[in-house]
Write an enzyme that holds these catalytic residues in place. Structure first.
Site, mmCIF file in Angstrom:
data_model
loop_
_atom_site.group_PDB
_atom_site.id
_atom_site.type_symbol
_atom_site.label_atom_id
_atom_site.label_comp_id
_atom_site.label_asym_id
_atom_site.label_seq_id
_atom_site.Cartn_x
_atom_site.Cartn_y
_atom_site.Cartn_z
ATOM 1 N N GLY A 29 46.629 41.285 34.298
ATOM 2 C CA GLY A 29 45.413 40.530 34.003
ATOM 3 C C GLY A 29 44.975 40.717 32.567
ATOM 4 N N ALA A 30 45.912 40.692 31.626
ATOM 5 C CA ALA A 30 45.609 41.011 30.217
ATOM 6 C C ALA A 30 45.170 39.788 29.417
ATOM 7 C CB ALA A 30 46.834 41.640 29.555
ATOM 8 N N ASN A 31 45.039 38.627 30.046
ATOM 9 C CA ASN A 31 44.641 37.431 29.296
ATOM 10 C C ASN A 31 43.135 37.223 29.246
ATOM 11 O OD1 ASN A 31 45.344 36.627 32.240
ATOM 12 N ND2 ASN A 31 43.882 35.079 31.571
ATOM 13 N N SER A 32 42.372 38.084 29.907
ATOM 14 C CA SER A 32 40.930 37.840 30.008
ATOM 15 C C SER A 32 40.169 39.152 30.044
ATOM 16 C CB SER A 32 40.657 37.042 31.281
ATOM 17 O OG SER A 32 39.280 36.893 31.522
ATOM 18 N N GLY A 35 41.078 43.367 30.447
ATOM 19 C CA GLY A 35 42.512 43.501 30.176
ATOM 20 C C GLY A 35 42.850 43.032 28.779
ATOM 21 N N SER A 168 35.744 50.292 40.436
ATOM 22 C CA SER A 168 34.368 49.870 40.182
ATOM 23 C C SER A 168 33.405 50.800 40.893
ATOM 24 C CB SER A 168 34.173 48.446 40.705
ATOM 25 O OG SER A 168 32.791 48.160 40.843
ATOM 26 N N TYR A 193 35.113 43.115 48.462
ATOM 27 C CA TYR A 193 35.383 43.558 47.086
ATOM 28 C C TYR A 193 35.247 45.075 47.007
ATOM 29 C CZ TYR A 193 34.985 44.297 42.075
ATOM 30 O OH TYR A 193 35.174 44.752 40.781
HETATM 31 N N1 NDP Z 1 33.326 42.786 34.755
HETATM 32 C C1 NDP Z 1 32.740 43.802 35.377
HETATM 33 O O1 NDP Z 1 31.507 43.975 35.345
HETATM 34 C C2 NDP Z 1 33.560 44.776 36.164
HETATM 35 C C3 NDP Z 1 34.948 44.617 36.310
HETATM 36 N N2 NDP Z 1 35.655 45.537 37.050
HETATM 37 C C4 NDP Z 1 37.113 45.391 37.214
HETATM 38 O O2 NDP Z 1 37.698 45.111 35.950
HETATM 39 C C5 NDP Z 1 38.962 44.487 36.171
HETATM 40 C C6 NDP Z 1 39.138 43.352 35.183
HETATM 41 O O3 NDP Z 1 38.221 42.317 35.506
HETATM 42 P P1 NDP Z 1 37.369 41.559 34.360
HETATM 43 O O4 NDP Z 1 38.055 41.702 33.059
HETATM 44 O O5 NDP Z 1 35.944 41.968 34.505
HETATM 45 O O6 NDP Z 1 37.431 40.052 34.889
HETATM 46 P P2 NDP Z 1 38.229 38.767 34.366
HETATM 47 O O7 NDP Z 1 38.046 37.753 35.457
HETATM 48 O O8 NDP Z 1 37.827 38.435 32.979
HETATM 49 O O9 NDP Z 1 39.766 39.245 34.327
HETATM 50 C C7 NDP Z 1 40.446 39.435 35.539
HETATM 51 C C8 NDP Z 1 41.939 39.304 35.226
HETATM 52 O O10 NDP Z 1 42.655 39.467 36.442
HETATM 53 C C9 NDP Z 1 43.542 38.362 36.537
HETATM 54 N N3 NDP Z 1 43.893 38.027 37.917
HETATM 55 C C10 NDP Z 1 43.088 37.567 38.905
HETATM 56 N N4 NDP Z 1 43.816 37.316 39.997
HETATM 57 C C11 NDP Z 1 45.119 37.582 39.690
HETATM 58 C C12 NDP Z 1 46.358 37.500 40.380
HETATM 59 N N5 NDP Z 1 46.425 37.035 41.638
HETATM 60 N N6 NDP Z 1 47.489 37.872 39.739
HETATM 61 C C13 NDP Z 1 47.437 38.326 38.461
HETATM 62 N N7 NDP Z 1 46.307 38.430 37.739
HETATM 63 C C14 NDP Z 1 45.168 38.049 38.357
HETATM 64 C C15 NDP Z 1 42.801 37.207 35.894
HETATM 65 O O11 NDP Z 1 43.704 36.156 35.607
HETATM 66 P P3 NDP Z 1 43.122 34.645 35.400
HETATM 67 O O12 NDP Z 1 42.548 34.632 34.017
HETATM 68 O O13 NDP Z 1 44.359 33.771 35.555
HETATM 69 O O14 NDP Z 1 42.101 34.423 36.486
HETATM 70 C C16 NDP Z 1 42.275 37.920 34.662
HETATM 71 O O15 NDP Z 1 43.279 38.027 33.685
HETATM 72 C C17 NDP Z 1 38.982 44.046 37.645
HETATM 73 O O16 NDP Z 1 39.825 44.924 38.390
HETATM 74 C C18 NDP Z 1 37.524 44.237 38.088
HETATM 75 O O17 NDP Z 1 37.439 44.579 39.480
HETATM 76 C C19 NDP Z 1 35.061 46.636 37.635
HETATM 77 C C20 NDP Z 1 33.704 46.812 37.499
HETATM 78 C C21 NDP Z 1 32.860 45.897 36.769
HETATM 79 C C1 RET Z 2 27.927 37.575 33.385
HETATM 80 C C2 RET Z 2 27.504 36.295 34.064
HETATM 81 C C3 RET Z 2 27.464 36.187 35.412
HETATM 82 C C4 RET Z 2 27.452 37.331 36.308
HETATM 83 C C5 RET Z 2 28.501 38.137 36.429
HETATM 84 C C6 RET Z 2 28.446 39.318 37.232
HETATM 85 C C7 RET Z 2 27.141 39.691 37.868
HETATM 86 C C8 RET Z 2 29.521 40.083 37.391
HETATM 87 C C9 RET Z 2 29.454 41.324 38.087
HETATM 88 C C10 RET Z 2 30.588 42.015 38.299
HETATM 89 C C11 RET Z 2 30.570 43.291 38.918
HETATM 90 C C12 RET Z 2 29.307 43.942 39.201
HETATM 91 C C13 RET Z 2 31.736 43.843 39.212
HETATM 92 C C14 RET Z 2 31.807 45.135 39.752
HETATM 93 O O1 RET Z 2 32.901 45.644 40.018
HETATM 94 C C15 RET Z 2 27.326 34.862 36.044
HETATM 95 C C16 RET Z 2 26.583 35.007 37.364
HETATM 96 C C17 RET Z 2 28.720 34.352 36.339
HETATM 97 C C18 RET Z 2 26.560 33.881 35.147
HETATM 98 C C19 RET Z 2 27.198 33.810 33.816
HETATM 99 C C20 RET Z 2 27.146 35.183 33.143
#
Ligand code: NDP
Ligand code: RET
Length: 312
Positions: A29-32, A35, A168, A193
């Protein structure tokens, strides 16, 4: 947070550009989001980065941007473009894709120094993976479970090597219901989740136990709350979105801030030899008892082997 001046800072010292020279790192998941930020920083530290992504177009776009940032930063030598950053297709919702990915990687790669199990999906509508697993459990846990097991041989032959698992804080609200791991009886997207994130931690602790003496370490982390695309399945009324965006801008970490613990566990000499631990903000944290239950961890491991088809 936003105005405290602490945002956007690289970890203290930031790591010297040569720290990861000669090392190969695989990030799922390194494109977003996290990652992508992790890949950018490890490239800056001299690593060779393999991006394991499910969508080639999005992955190539991100890779192009990463290469550009690397060249502009002047942080790397002439090989910033060729060979240092590699995109490979990996869909964790398909065991077939995971196996094909690993077969190709094991044929092409002489070493693997760090595996970062980063990819994840958050609170999606009830859907199943290609193999019939509940999507969040399938992608966040089972896909990484198979990936890690298939790459263990290469990680061992590359020792000292490291595995980093992104979990998480929300693991606290999950539990492993062995009678309904795919939530076929009832589906609660938040609970599923949290279950998948608890599974990440139990997997890490059981794997650390099994890796004792191999010089391969595995640790798990939570990144805090980070502005990424993870919230894509959360439905926010259009009129409320500006408020949500403002809240996330003010209070959520940037991806670079959120990625610091992944980068730390992947690269810092401070944690050489440390294994089976849970980290937040680059510091070890305590786990709830349910995340330290060795019998549940072992049972989850055994059931996961059956679910992904690992034959003893
Ligand atoms: N953001 C937050 O607040 C938090 C995030 N996390 C964890 O951080 C990690 C990264 O997430 P985050 O960067 O936030 O979110 P993003 O959605 O930005 O990135 C998630 C990445 O996972 C990839 N992915 C999703 N499904 C698949 C699949 N089936 N096969 C391969 N790759 C996949 C996505 O690909 P694509 O772009 O194609 O969808 C994307 O590259 C996750 O494990 C999440 O649980 C934990 C706590 C808080
Ligand atoms: C940032 C953001 C949003 C909320 C994202 C949230 C609340 C993500 C929480 C992720 C957590 C808590 C993961 C824990 O593992 C929305 C609603 C898409 C609106 C647009 C901006």
């Amino acid at each position: 947070r936003r105005f405290s001046g602490l945002r956007g800072q690289r970890r203290q010292g930031g790591g010297d550009p040569g720290l990861m020279h000669g090392k190969t790192v695989l990030i799922t998941g390194a494109n977003s989001g996290l990652g992508r930020a992790t890949a950018a920083e490890l490239l800056r530290l001299g690593a060779r980065v393999i991006m394991g992504c499910r969508d080639r177009a999005r992955a190539e776009e991100a890779a192009g941007q990463l290469r550009q940032e690397l060249c502009q930063a002047g942080d790397s030598g002439p090989d910033a473009t060729d060979g240092q950053l590699v995109v490979k297709e990996l869909d964790l919702a398909s065991l077939r894709s995971v196996r094909a990915f690993c077969q190709e990687l094991l044929q092409e790669e002489p070493r693997l120094d760090v595996l970062i199990n980063n990819a994840g999906v958050f609170q999606c509508p009830y859907t199943k993976t290609e193999d019939g697993f509940e999507m969040q459990f399938g992608v966040n846990h089972l896909g990484h479970f198979l990936l890690t097991n298939l790459l263990l041989g290469l990680l061992k032959s590359s020792a000292p090597s490291r595995i980093v698992v992104v979990s998480s804080k929300l693991y606290k609200y999950g539990d492993i219901n062995f009678e309904d791991l795919n939530s076929e009886q009832s589906y609660n997207k938040s609970f599923c989740y949290s279950r998948s994130k608890l599974a990440n931690i139990l997997f890490t602790r059981e794997l650390a136990r099994r890796l004792e003496g191999t010089n391969v370490t595995v640790n798990v982390l939570h990144p805090g709350i980070v502005q990424t695309n993870l919230g894509r399945h959360i439905h926010i009324p259009l009129l409320a979105r500006p408020l949500f965006n403002l809240v996330s801008w003010a209070f959520f970490k940037t991806p670079l801030e959120g990625a610091q613990t992944s980068i730390y566990l992947a690269s810092s000499p401070d944690v050489e030899g440390v294994s089976g631990r849970y980290f937040g903000d680059c510091k070890e944290e305590e786990l709830l008892p349910k995340a330290m239950d060795e019998s549940v961890a072992r049972k989850l491991w055994d059931i996961s082997e059956v679910m992904v088809g690992i034959l003893k």
